[in-house]
Structure formats: structure tokens, C-alpha cells
Design an enzyme around this catalytic site. Sequence first.
Site, short mmCIF file in Angstrom:
data_model
loop_
_atom_site.label_atom_id
_atom_site.label_comp_id
_atom_site.label_asym_id
_atom_site.label_seq_id
_atom_site.Cartn_x
_atom_site.Cartn_y
_atom_site.Cartn_z
N HIS A 113 11.85 11.62 3.41
CA HIS A 113 10.70 12.50 3.27
C HIS A 113 9.49 11.94 4.03
O HIS A 113 8.83 12.66 4.77
CB HIS A 113 10.37 12.66 1.79
CG HIS A 113 9.12 13.45 1.56
ND1 HIS A 113 9.09 14.82 1.65
CD2 HIS A 113 7.86 13.05 1.31
CE1 HIS A 113 7.86 15.23 1.45
NE2 HIS A 113 7.10 14.19 1.23
N LEU A 147 9.39 10.03 6.56
CA LEU A 147 9.55 10.08 8.01
C LEU A 147 9.49 11.51 8.53
O LEU A 147 8.93 11.77 9.59
CB LEU A 147 10.88 9.43 8.43
CG LEU A 147 10.98 7.91 8.27
CD1 LEU A 147 12.40 7.44 8.56
CD2 LEU A 147 10.00 7.19 9.20
N TYR A 199 -10.48 1.43 1.23
CA TYR A 199 -10.87 2.13 0.00
C TYR A 199 -12.29 1.77 -0.44
O TYR A 199 -12.61 1.81 -1.62
CB TYR A 199 -9.83 1.87 -1.10
CG TYR A 199 -8.47 2.40 -0.69
CD1 TYR A 199 -8.23 3.76 -0.68
CD2 TYR A 199 -7.46 1.54 -0.28
CE1 TYR A 199 -7.01 4.26 -0.24
CE2 TYR A 199 -6.22 2.03 0.14
CZ TYR A 199 -6.01 3.39 0.16
OH TYR A 199 -4.81 3.89 0.59
N ASP A 243 -13.42 -6.08 -3.62
CA ASP A 243 -14.19 -5.07 -2.86
C ASP A 243 -15.17 -4.35 -3.78
O ASP A 243 -15.13 -4.50 -5.00
CB ASP A 243 -13.25 -4.08 -2.16
CG ASP A 243 -12.42 -3.23 -3.14
OD1 ASP A 243 -13.00 -2.65 -4.08
OD2 ASP A 243 -11.19 -3.14 -2.95
N GLY A 286 -2.72 5.17 5.79
CA GLY A 286 -1.88 4.37 4.89
C GLY A 286 -0.44 4.84 4.87
O GLY A 286 -0.14 5.99 5.16
N THR A 287 0.45 3.92 4.51
CA THR A 287 1.88 4.24 4.45
C THR A 287 2.41 4.19 3.02
O THR A 287 3.53 4.61 2.76
CB THR A 287 2.68 3.20 5.25
OG1 THR A 287 2.46 1.92 4.65
CG2 THR A 287 2.24 3.15 6.70
N GLY A 288 1.63 3.62 2.10
CA GLY A 288 2.10 3.47 0.73
C GLY A 288 3.04 2.29 0.56
O GLY A 288 3.65 2.12 -0.50
N GLY A 298 2.06 -1.04 1.73
CA GLY A 298 1.33 -2.31 1.85
C GLY A 298 1.42 -3.18 0.60
O GLY A 298 1.76 -4.36 0.68
N LEU A 299 1.18 -2.60 -0.57
CA LEU A 299 1.18 -3.41 -1.80
C LEU A 299 2.59 -3.80 -2.22
O LEU A 299 2.79 -4.86 -2.82
CB LEU A 299 0.46 -2.68 -2.94
CG LEU A 299 -1.06 -2.59 -2.80
CD1 LEU A 299 -1.65 -1.83 -3.99
CD2 LEU A 299 -1.70 -3.97 -2.69
P1 ADP Z 1 -1.60 2.64 1.30
O1 ADP Z 1 -0.93 2.53 2.62
O2 ADP Z 1 -1.61 4.03 0.75
O3 ADP Z 1 -2.92 1.95 1.25
P2 ADP Z 1 -0.66 0.52 -0.48
O4 ADP Z 1 0.69 0.20 -0.99
O5 ADP Z 1 -1.36 -0.53 0.32
O6 ADP Z 1 -0.56 1.87 0.32
O7 ADP Z 1 -1.58 0.91 -1.72
C1 ADP Z 1 -1.09 1.86 -2.67
C2 ADP Z 1 -2.23 2.65 -3.29
O8 ADP Z 1 -3.04 1.78 -4.09
C3 ADP Z 1 -3.19 3.24 -2.26
O9 ADP Z 1 -2.74 4.49 -1.78
C4 ADP Z 1 -4.47 3.37 -3.10
O10 ADP Z 1 -4.39 4.54 -3.89
C5 ADP Z 1 -4.40 2.18 -4.03
N1 ADP Z 1 -5.20 1.02 -3.55
C6 ADP Z 1 -4.73 -0.09 -2.90
N2 ADP Z 1 -5.71 -0.96 -2.64
C7 ADP Z 1 -6.85 -0.42 -3.16
C8 ADP Z 1 -8.22 -0.85 -3.22
N3 ADP Z 1 -8.63 -2.02 -2.73
N4 ADP Z 1 -9.09 -0.01 -3.85
C9 ADP Z 1 -8.69 1.18 -4.36
N5 ADP Z 1 -7.43 1.64 -4.34
C10 ADP Z 1 -6.52 0.85 -3.73
#
Ligand code: ADP
Length: 279
Positions: A44, A46, A165, A197, A227-229, A231-232
Site C-alpha cells: 500500500h 509503495l 513536528y 523539541d 515522512g515515511t512512518g 523512522g521511529l
Molecule cells: P514519520 O516519517 O511519519 O515522521 P516516524 O516513525 O518517524 O514517521 O514517526 C511516527 C509518528 O510519530 C509521526 O508520523 C508523528 O505523528 C509522530 N512523531 C514522531 N516524532 C514526533 C515529534 N518529535 N513530535 C510530534 N510527533 C512526532
Amino acid sequence: GDPLGVNVRAVSLDGGRVAIEATDVTEAHRVARVRRDFVANVSHELKTPVGALQLLAEALLDATDKDPAAAIRFAERIKHESARLGRLVSELLELSRLQGAEPLPEPEPVDVDKIVVEVLDRTKTPGSAKHIDVVSHGPHGLVVYGNENQLVTAVVNLVENAIAYSPESTTVSITTSVSAGDETGHEAGYIEIAVADQGIGIEPRDIDRIFERFYRADRARSRATGGTGLGLAIVKHIATNHGGRVDVVSSVGVGSTFTLRLPARPAEAAMALPPSVEI
Ligand code: ADP
């Protein structure tokens, strides 16, 4: 789904007797489901940008003669969307590498100052574009055990999110410290790297889910920031692969602080969990 997580099978034995055989399949089912969901999500994620690129290219072709100004706007959107697609592919590769394709590199002493300098350098451009100051605090000379590239990637992801953000003209701070541990010495031997932040913050209902792959609290905003969702999810894997963890404290409209807790001794780094099988 099997609500009991058990496969039950009747087996007939000699003399007309019947035995009941039960196998626990909870974990196997869970892994299979996670893998199926992941493949569906990736497809989805991609398809969406590829579809958008097709439409934009058609619109661009259409507008070239008729409306050159619109053509430029379409070309810019193609550029933005293809950059995001490229990032998505490289983050997917990164995540699959972290998820067990390769063994954890030997933990090595890594200079925390070096991580911070590298992170400040790599996040200078996105920061200054939004007039966001990225600053660092903390004692010099701290050392963690692990892999430098992975640790830089983790902190860069946190700082890039902090910038993405946050409103313009705010500050993002990287604070390094030694974890004091409790009275039994538990939690000692760890170094903390906190990224704080003054941004939009995270709703309590989202906070437990943001480390999941592809989870975004606000899809529209995440897309707009490129964003790709993932990162975290990458940060979380790097933390656990190091025998550490990542936590977040956040307040809506005030800001968020993500803290990476990393081993300061080789023994803790060696206690890292084996790479997860979730792919
Ligand atoms: P994305 O590429 O969407 O940033 P991440 O996996 O990095 O994906 O983050 C997942 C979600 O967590 C983000 O879409 C956002 O909603 C939230 N998020 C991450 N970092 C922060 C931040 N520093 N402040 C607010 N929301 C954040």
C-alpha cells in the site's frame, strides 16, 4: 485467527481409541500475521506514491504547452514525491537489515561527542530551513558501546522528527547524560541521549503506537513533511539491538522528549536481544 492459540487435532489410535493432540501455535500465528500485515502495508505504501507520480506525470504532459506555470508546479511535486519514495525504499532496506538479516555488529566503544557532532552536521539544513536551532548540552567524553553508524542514524531520525513536528523559530536540544541508576545500582551503566523539541506534541492515544511501522498520528502532516512512518521503528530497533531502549514523554502543544538509553559498558551491550523475526 485462533483465539486459543492452540491447534487441536484428534488422532485415532489402535483399538478405536482416540487421542487429542494440542499444539501451541500462538507465536507462529502471530509471526505469520505480522509478516502478512507488513507485506500488505508495504504494498500500500509503495502503490500510493507510484500512483501519484503517474497522475502527476500525466498532468505535467498535459500542461506543458497550455499552462507552463502549472507544469512547473507538477514537476516540483514529482520531485518531492519521488524523493519521498526513494527515502521509503532506503528506510525499508535499513529496517529489514536491522531485523535480523545481518548479525549485530560487534559492540565497540563509541564517542558520544562524535555522535552529537555528526548529528548536528547532518541536520543543519532541515533545521536552518525552518529557523530551528539545534543545540547540544552535556558532559564531554562519554562513551557508549555499539555501532557508530546505527547510533548516528537513530539520533538523526529523532532530531529530524523534532524539526519536522515543530513550528518555525523554536529550539531542538540534544542532552547527553549518565544514568545514575537506582539505589540497587539497577539502570547504572547506561548513557542517555535525549532529544527535546517545542513542537506539536503527541496525543496520549497515539503515544503507544508511534514506534510501530507506518503508524503516523497525522497521516496528512507526515506526508507533507516527507515522512515515511518508519523512522521511529528504526530507532526502536537500533535501541533494542544495542541492549538499550527508547522512551518518549510528550505534552500536546508543548513539545516532546525522546530519550535513548544506551549501554556504557560492553557487558550490557552484549545483553542485546537477538534481532527480531518480524519480517
Ligand atoms: P514519520 O516519517 O511519519 O515522521 P516516524 O516513525 O518517524 O514517521 O514517526 C511516527 C509518528 O510519530 C509521526 O508520523 C508523528 O505523528 C509522530 N512523531 C514522531 N516524532 C514526533 C515529534 N518529535 N513530535 C510530534 N510527533 C512526532
